[in-house]
Design an enzyme around this catalytic site. Structure first.
Site, PDB file in Angstrom:
ATOM      1  CB  CYS A 164      -0.770   0.090   1.192  1.00 43.89           C
ATOM      2  SG  CYS A 164      -2.166  -1.438   1.373  1.00 43.89           S
TER       3      CYS A 164
ATOM      4  NE  ARG B 233      -2.713  -4.420  -2.731  1.00 40.61           N
ATOM      5  CZ  ARG B 233      -2.187  -3.631  -1.903  1.00 40.61           C
ATOM      6  NH1 ARG B 233      -2.483  -2.589  -2.004  1.00 40.61           N
ATOM      7  NH2 ARG B 233      -1.499  -4.434  -1.066  1.00 40.61           N
TER       8      ARG B 233
END
Lengths: 76, 215
Positions: B52, B129
């Protein structure tokens, strides 16, 4: 609130919006243009400013309240 | 005891994006605050995690390019505002990358639920995601889903935006691997007469149904 600190003082972006409102009734688009802030940020910030009692909403535009006018005078 | 199944509802392409009002690192934001702008809403599994962090730095790198295209970025994860602020400050301090866009703190998964961002097969507590491209009329125009393990490709995000904006501006479609400057697809004819006429037009045609042109 994104542009009013918990102690009631405006952040840098809050000050920019309040100073722009000093010129009278303004739409979020006007304020975004004058301050250079993104439109989404201005729309969100003006809501906060209104909730804090510093501005009043009239249709899609905003103008300073007496409390907001007083605060802006102290910023100058 | 039978485990209760959480229904995953996905937004559909061409339909209005699910409405929301949510706390972010830039204050409370509503979906309609973005009306008139393109919006890329993207989720990440968790703050302070390596993949991330690489993605956030990569999104920050394309932020200027997105702004040139009239696109705003908005992140989201199931973390608190305090966590987001700490992470953003950490990324700036350790990597020298400033994160210029807001991040939704979706602790109750209210926004994530509306966008179908939690996939229990991947994680019951984190968002996968996702990328949602929402147009200025707040219509969902594209969706990308990646698993927890795999970081997204920013060049593809930009390419997708370029393609959608080109399609809107010129009424065309874009072929595989299209990139700005390449030829575009002319929409196929709807009648026999149009099909016959199509081949006489100044397009580069493989056949009547498959023609390209330069913009």
């Amino acid at each position: 609130m994104g542009c009013i600190s918990p102690d009631g003082t405006p952040t840098e972006s809050g000050k920019k919006m309040l100073l722009a409102l000093q010129k009278g009734l303004r739409s979020p688009q006007d304020i975004a243009k004058e301050t250079g802030l993104p439109l989404f940020r201005v729309r969100s910030g003006l809501r906060d400013i209104a909730v804090a009692g510093l501005a009043e909403q009239k249709d899609d535009s905003y103008e300073l309240s007496p409390k907001g006018t007083e605060l802006v005078a102290s910023l100058l | 005891m039978e485990e209760s199944k959480q229904e995953i509802r996905l937004p559909r392409l061409g339909e209005p994006a699910p409405d929301f009002e949510a706390p972010t690192t830039h204050g409370t934001i509503r979906l309609d605050d973005y009306k008139g702008s393109w919006l890329v809403l993207f989720s990440h599994p968790a703050d302070f995690t390596p993949v991330c962090t690489t993605e956030f730095m990569a999104f920050a790198e394309i932020y200027e390019e997105l702004q040139k295209r009239g696109v705003e970025l908005l992140g989201i994860s199931v973390d608190s505002i305090t966590s987001h602020i700490a992470w953003v400050r950490n990324v700036e301090e350790k990597a020298g990358v400033k994160i210029p866009f807001p991040i939704i703190a979706d602790l109750n998964k209210e926004v994530a639920g509306r966008f179908g961002m939690v996939h229990p097969g991947q994680s019951k507590t984190e968002t996968v995601r996702c990328v949602f491209v929402i147009d200025p009329n707040q219509i969902v125009r594209a969706m990308i889903y990646y698993p927890l393990t795999t970081g997204r490709n920013m060049a593809e995000v930009l390419r997708l935006i370029d393609a959608l904006q080109t399609i809107d501006q010129h009424g065309v479609a874009t072929p595989a691997n299209w990139k700005p400057g390449d030829m575009v697809i002319v929409p196929p004819p709807n009648t026999q007469e149009m099909a016959k006429e199509r081949l006489k037009q100044r397009y580069e045609c493989v056949d009547w149904y498959f023609c390209k042109k330069k913009l």
